[in-house]
Design an enzyme around this catalytic site. Sequence first.
Site, PDB file in Angstrom:
ATOM      1  N   HIS A  57      -4.871 -54.699 -25.024  1.00  0.00           N
ATOM      2  CA  HIS A  57      -5.689 -53.824 -23.882  1.00  0.00           C
ATOM      3  C   HIS A  57      -7.132 -54.823 -24.330  1.00  0.00           C
ATOM      4  O   HIS A  57      -6.692 -55.753 -25.551  1.00  0.00           O
ATOM      5  CB  HIS A  57      -5.922 -51.873 -24.908  1.00  0.00           C
ATOM      6  CG  HIS A  57      -6.623 -52.175 -25.764  1.00  0.00           C
ATOM      7  ND1 HIS A  57      -5.586 -52.806 -27.637  1.00  0.00           N
ATOM      8  CD2 HIS A  57      -7.537 -51.549 -26.754  1.00  0.00           C
ATOM      9  CE1 HIS A  57      -6.128 -52.410 -28.192  1.00  0.00           C
ATOM     10  NE2 HIS A  57      -7.264 -51.600 -28.229  1.00  0.00           N
ATOM     11  N   HIS A 117      -9.792 -54.048 -25.401  1.00  0.00           N
ATOM     12  CA  HIS A 117     -11.145 -53.501 -26.561  1.00  0.00           C
ATOM     13  C   HIS A 117     -11.552 -55.049 -27.063  1.00  0.00           C
ATOM     14  O   HIS A 117     -10.634 -56.447 -27.834  1.00  0.00           O
ATOM     15  CB  HIS A 117     -10.697 -52.492 -27.900  1.00  0.00           C
ATOM     16  CG  HIS A 117     -10.472 -50.995 -26.903  1.00  0.00           C
ATOM     17  ND1 HIS A 117     -10.085 -49.893 -28.025  1.00  0.00           N
ATOM     18  CD2 HIS A 117     -11.037 -50.929 -25.930  1.00  0.00           C
ATOM     19  CE1 HIS A 117     -10.629 -48.888 -27.240  1.00  0.00           C
ATOM     20  NE2 HIS A 117     -11.106 -49.187 -25.992  1.00  0.00           N
ATOM     21  N   ASP A 145     -11.729 -56.347 -29.715  1.00  0.00           N
ATOM     22  CA  ASP A 145     -11.343 -56.923 -31.261  1.00  0.00           C
ATOM     23  C   ASP A 145      -9.649 -57.331 -30.887  1.00  0.00           C
ATOM     24  O   ASP A 145      -9.487 -57.721 -32.197  1.00  0.00           O
ATOM     25  CB  ASP A 145     -10.985 -56.136 -32.644  1.00  0.00           C
ATOM     26  CG  ASP A 145     -10.314 -54.705 -32.184  1.00  0.00           C
ATOM     27  OD1 ASP A 145     -10.688 -54.278 -31.015  1.00  0.00           O
ATOM     28  OD2 ASP A 145      -9.010 -53.633 -32.721  1.00  0.00           O
ATOM     29  N   HIS A 146      -9.351 -57.398 -29.924  1.00  0.00           N
ATOM     30  CA  HIS A 146      -7.781 -57.621 -29.432  1.00  0.00           C
ATOM     31  C   HIS A 146      -8.231 -58.583 -28.259  1.00  0.00           C
ATOM     32  O   HIS A 146      -6.992 -59.462 -27.808  1.00  0.00           O
ATOM     33  CB  HIS A 146      -7.092 -56.240 -28.799  1.00  0.00           C
ATOM     34  CG  HIS A 146      -6.704 -55.646 -29.751  1.00  0.00           C
ATOM     35  ND1 HIS A 146      -5.796 -55.422 -30.201  1.00  0.00           N
ATOM     36  CD2 HIS A 146      -7.303 -54.711 -30.250  1.00  0.00           C
ATOM     37  CE1 HIS A 146      -5.334 -53.979 -31.366  1.00  0.00           C
ATOM     38  NE2 HIS A 146      -6.715 -54.013 -31.195  1.00  0.00           N
TER      39      HIS A 146
END
Length: 321
Positions: free
Chosen positions: A62, A64, A66-67
């Site tokens: 996804h 966000h 941090d990914h």
Amino acid sequence: MTTDVIPLGTSSAVPTDERHLSALAIERKGQVLLFDCGEGTQYRLREAGLSWARIDAIFVTHLHGDHCYGLPGLLSTMDLQQRTAPVTLVLPPGGAALLRAVPGVAPERLSFPVHVVEGDAALGPSAAYEADEVVVDARRLDHGEAVSMGFRVEERMRPGRFDPEQARALGVPEGPAFGRLQRGNPVTTPDGTTVNPAQVLGPPRPGVAVAYVTDTRPCDGGRVLAEEADLLYHDATFADDHAARAHETGHSTARQAATVAREAGAGRLLLGHLSARYPDPTPLEREARSVFSAAAVAEELRRYELDPREKEPPVDLTDES
């Protein structure tokens, strides 16, 4: 030949002194599949001894940060190294637009071919990615309003083990005829007898399966991906005393992750995406093991080896001549 699962980053939201942002690599026969690409993933790949040139596909759960905030930098490095081999990007909706907004990393402007699978096309039940020997399925997870995907890497069934002694006993001459039988083709012996592959091959041999289920509440999509997986990497952001917070933020507790693993019949469970509030993750591991004994907190840069030979049924050859 083993399949190695290497957690590169197991922290949620922000990095800590001990844990890095989300990324996990699966290495098989020298080729790498990368799942998520948080900031600093390039460094983690180097520390793990994994070559950027060996990455065949990158899967982002996804959007966000941090990914996915490490993806533009990784693609830029591949471009600077004048990569020519193609790469597949499996992205949630909006992923391609995000890359096009970053100077220099729009998929169509890179030096190597990029195949983008985005949005609904990656949410199953059809495969999101296929290679000669592996298939990657993608399913929708439950991360609140964010469109988040989980993945399952599964090796295709391999032909049964070849029995050369049985082949000789049936009159098959050594050489090319052996190879044809191993590839599933019948051969005719010098005396005119037809020998079928089933007479000299054991039962088909299953490969290993790995499920990557992170940033999600327990959900049907995650359970499908985890079904009888040899190894399940599952979101375990919080301990059970913060179950309400886990639900509110679209995450799981260690106990919930263990319950998914137990009910899905998984072989092993790695707990990942851990909140920074747990500098010592021992309580999370203890909680998970009270439900599923084969649970452990994922250790970054450790190679978890999965050997398909451990799953092979005993050879049972029948002489049908």
